[in-house]
Design an enzyme around this catalytic site. Structure first.
Site, PDB file in Angstrom:
ATOM      1  N   LEU A   1      73.776  74.756  79.072  1.00  0.00           N
ATOM      2  CA  LEU A   1      74.293  75.208  80.353  1.00  0.00           C
ATOM      3  C   LEU A   1      74.714  76.671  80.314  1.00  0.00           C
ATOM      4  O   LEU A   1      74.401  77.445  81.233  1.00  0.00           O
ATOM      5  CB  LEU A   1      75.491  74.352  80.769  1.00  0.00           C
ATOM      6  CG  LEU A   1      75.189  73.056  81.517  1.00  0.00           C
ATOM      7  CD1 LEU A   1      76.464  72.228  81.644  1.00  0.00           C
ATOM      8  CD2 LEU A   1      74.615  73.365  82.895  1.00  0.00           C
TER       9      LEU A   1
ATOM     10  N   ASP B   1      79.365  82.838  72.111  1.00  0.00           N
ATOM     11  CA  ASP B   1      79.057  81.560  71.476  1.00  0.00           C
ATOM     12  C   ASP B   1      79.588  81.626  70.050  1.00  0.00           C
ATOM     13  O   ASP B   1      79.277  82.562  69.307  1.00  0.00           O
ATOM     14  CB  ASP B   1      77.556  81.272  71.472  1.00  0.00           C
ATOM     15  CG  ASP B   1      77.275  79.804  71.195  1.00  0.00           C
ATOM     16  OD1 ASP B   1      76.962  79.073  72.146  1.00  0.00           O
ATOM     17  OD2 ASP B   1      77.366  79.401  70.015  1.00  0.00           O
TER      18      ASP B   1
ATOM     19  N   ASP C   1      86.231  82.651  69.048  1.00  0.00           N
ATOM     20  CA  ASP C   1      86.650  81.276  69.289  1.00  0.00           C
ATOM     21  C   ASP C   1      87.437  81.236  70.597  1.00  0.00           C
ATOM     22  O   ASP C   1      88.508  81.840  70.700  1.00  0.00           O
ATOM     23  CB  ASP C   1      87.517  80.822  68.115  1.00  0.00           C
ATOM     24  CG  ASP C   1      88.106  79.428  68.282  1.00  0.00           C
ATOM     25  OD1 ASP C   1      87.870  78.784  69.324  1.00  0.00           O
ATOM     26  OD2 ASP C   1      88.825  78.990  67.356  1.00  0.00           O
TER      27      ASP C   1
ATOM     28  N   ASN D   1      82.580  77.604  79.800  1.00  0.00           N
ATOM     29  CA  ASN D   1      81.613  76.534  79.585  1.00  0.00           C
ATOM     30  C   ASN D   1      81.723  75.891  78.207  1.00  0.00           C
ATOM     31  O   ASN D   1      81.326  74.738  78.022  1.00  0.00           O
ATOM     32  CB  ASN D   1      80.190  77.089  79.778  1.00  0.00           C
ATOM     33  CG  ASN D   1      79.123  76.124  79.335  1.00  0.00           C
ATOM     34  OD1 ASN D   1      78.840  75.136  80.000  1.00  0.00           O
ATOM     35  ND2 ASN D   1      78.508  76.393  78.189  1.00  0.00           N
TER      36      ASN D   1
ATOM     37  N   TYR E   1      87.953  63.746  75.847  1.00  0.00           N
ATOM     38  CA  TYR E   1      87.125  64.556  76.746  1.00  0.00           C
ATOM     39  C   TYR E   1      87.544  64.366  78.195  1.00  0.00           C
ATOM     40  O   TYR E   1      87.701  65.346  78.944  1.00  0.00           O
ATOM     41  CB  TYR E   1      85.671  64.155  76.531  1.00  0.00           C
ATOM     42  CG  TYR E   1      84.652  64.892  77.355  1.00  0.00           C
ATOM     43  CD1 TYR E   1      84.264  66.190  77.003  1.00  0.00           C
ATOM     44  CD2 TYR E   1      84.042  64.293  78.449  1.00  0.00           C
ATOM     45  CE1 TYR E   1      83.288  66.858  77.748  1.00  0.00           C
ATOM     46  CE2 TYR E   1      83.084  64.950  79.196  1.00  0.00           C
ATOM     47  CZ  TYR E   1      82.705  66.236  78.841  1.00  0.00           C
ATOM     48  OH  TYR E   1      81.750  66.893  79.573  1.00  0.00           O
TER      49      TYR E   1
ATOM     50  N   LYS F   1      89.063  67.278  80.588  1.00  0.00           N
ATOM     51  CA  LYS F   1      88.365  67.664  81.814  1.00  0.00           C
ATOM     52  C   LYS F   1      89.254  67.488  83.043  1.00  0.00           C
ATOM     53  O   LYS F   1      89.152  68.252  84.013  1.00  0.00           O
ATOM     54  CB  LYS F   1      87.070  66.864  81.956  1.00  0.00           C
ATOM     55  CG  LYS F   1      86.004  67.226  80.927  1.00  0.00           C
ATOM     56  CD  LYS F   1      85.684  68.718  80.940  1.00  0.00           C
ATOM     57  CE  LYS F   1      84.473  69.069  80.103  1.00  0.00           C
ATOM     58  NZ  LYS F   1      84.186  70.522  80.081  1.00  0.00           N
TER      59      LYS F   1
ATOM     60  N   THR G   1      71.713  68.640  77.564  1.00  0.00           N
ATOM     61  CA  THR G   1      72.107  69.629  76.568  1.00  0.00           C
ATOM     62  C   THR G   1      72.306  68.906  75.236  1.00  0.00           C
ATOM     63  O   THR G   1      72.116  67.693  75.137  1.00  0.00           O
ATOM     64  CB  THR G   1      73.429  70.319  76.972  1.00  0.00           C
ATOM     65  OG1 THR G   1      74.496  69.356  76.912  1.00  0.00           O
ATOM     66  CG2 THR G   1      73.344  70.889  78.385  1.00  0.00           C
TER      67      THR G   1
END
Length: 303
Positions: free
Chosen positions: A20, A39, A73, A100, A172, A176, A206
């Site tokens: 993504l 990244d 990071d 992201n 998770y 979120k 992904t």
């Protein structure tokens, strides 16, 4: 209205080496944004592998755009500050932040380790906070120094897991959900400075979803869950055309964009004098007696 207003803007996209984030960085670059491609990279036997961020930078440059790689990071406070500084020092400003970056450590609640909980909450929720904190400070200072609103855009990445309460992903799902509330708080705090903040809940093929069934769905040559189907919404939310859109949550995949409504009140219970355990039971027990026990807050929102 189009996203042509991205020309000359500067974007920071985290977790942009693959999936993504890569699709979003490329889409922003096509619209004219200069991009800091963040990244953290992959590690093989303790050594950093070839940088995915550098590969995306080369793709952007091949399109005629400008980009620079960052390997920080997102959940390190100082690394996040350095990312914002890299955008400003390299390209002169920061206008767009796309959060992201994320990881998975799936486990049922009764099997989850402390490390698995901490790792996911750290990267997702703290990672969104750290970058947002420094971007927000930059925009606030700039608005105060000029006396004018800035073009500031935050696009956060949540998930429908925050609605469904994914049983195998309590870490998770919780992170979120936190990201949605962080988005709303950011929107409220920064609107006076011209900054918008919105969240997307993407479905995309992904590395995080490649083991799940159904994410390879296709309609002819159209790949339903291709990350490229998500990126145009991100580019739009980053543009001047979306200046009146803030504090919103979108589900996006395939050919569909869905705007979620905020939570609503389903029922209200009152008592004439004061609540007692018996009075509570007298009202709630019959109300829930004929109701599906799984039909709760999260399930109603996701339906």
């Amino acid at each position: 209205m189009t996203t042509d207003g991205l020309d000359g803007t500067v974007a920071l996209v985290t977790g942009a080496g693959r999936g993504l984030g890569r699709a979003e960085a490329l889409e922003l670059a096509r619209g004219g944004a200069r991009v800091v491609v963040n990244d953290f990279g992959t590690r093989l036997h303790g050594e950093r592998d070839e940088s995915p961020a550098e590969a995306v930078v080369e793709e952007i440059r091949a399109l005629g755009g400008e980009a620079v790689a960052d390997h920080g990071d997102v959940a390190c406070f100082e690394d996040a500050r350095a990312m914002v500084g890299r955008a400003v020092d390299t390209f002169g400003s920061l206008d767009i932040l796309v959060n992201n970056a994320g990881i998975l450590r799936d486990r049922m609640i009764f099997n989850m380790s402390e490390e698995e909980w901490d790792a996911v909450v750290r990267v997702h929720l703290k990672g969104h906070f750290c970058t947002s904190r420094w971007a927000a400070a930059y925009w606030r200072d700039r608005a105060k120094s000029t006396g004018e609103p800035v073009h500031g855009r935050v696009v956060n990445t949540s998930s429908e897991a925050f609605l469904s309460g994914s049983a195998g992903q309590p870490n998770y799902a919780a992170a979120k959900a936190g990201i949605v509330q962080l988005t709303l708080a950011t929107s409220h705090a920064l609107s006076r400075y011209g900054v918008t903040a919105n969240a997307i809940c993407p479905r995309a093929l992904t590395r995080m979803t490649e083991q799940l069934q159904g994410f390879d769905a296709a309609e002819g040559e159209f790949q339903v869950f291709a990350p490229e189907n998500v990126a145009p919404l991100v580019a739009y939310l980053a543009s001047p055309a979306a200046r009146r859109i803030t504090g919103q949550v979108f589900v996006v995949y395939g050919r569909m964009i869905t705007l979620l409504a905020g939570p609503s009140v389903e029922a209200r219970f009152d008592v004439e004098d004061r609540w007692t355990p018996d009075a509570v039971s007298g009202q709630l027990t019959p109300f829930f007696a004929e109701r599906d026990p799984t039909d709760g807050f999260a399930m109603r929102l996701s339906g």
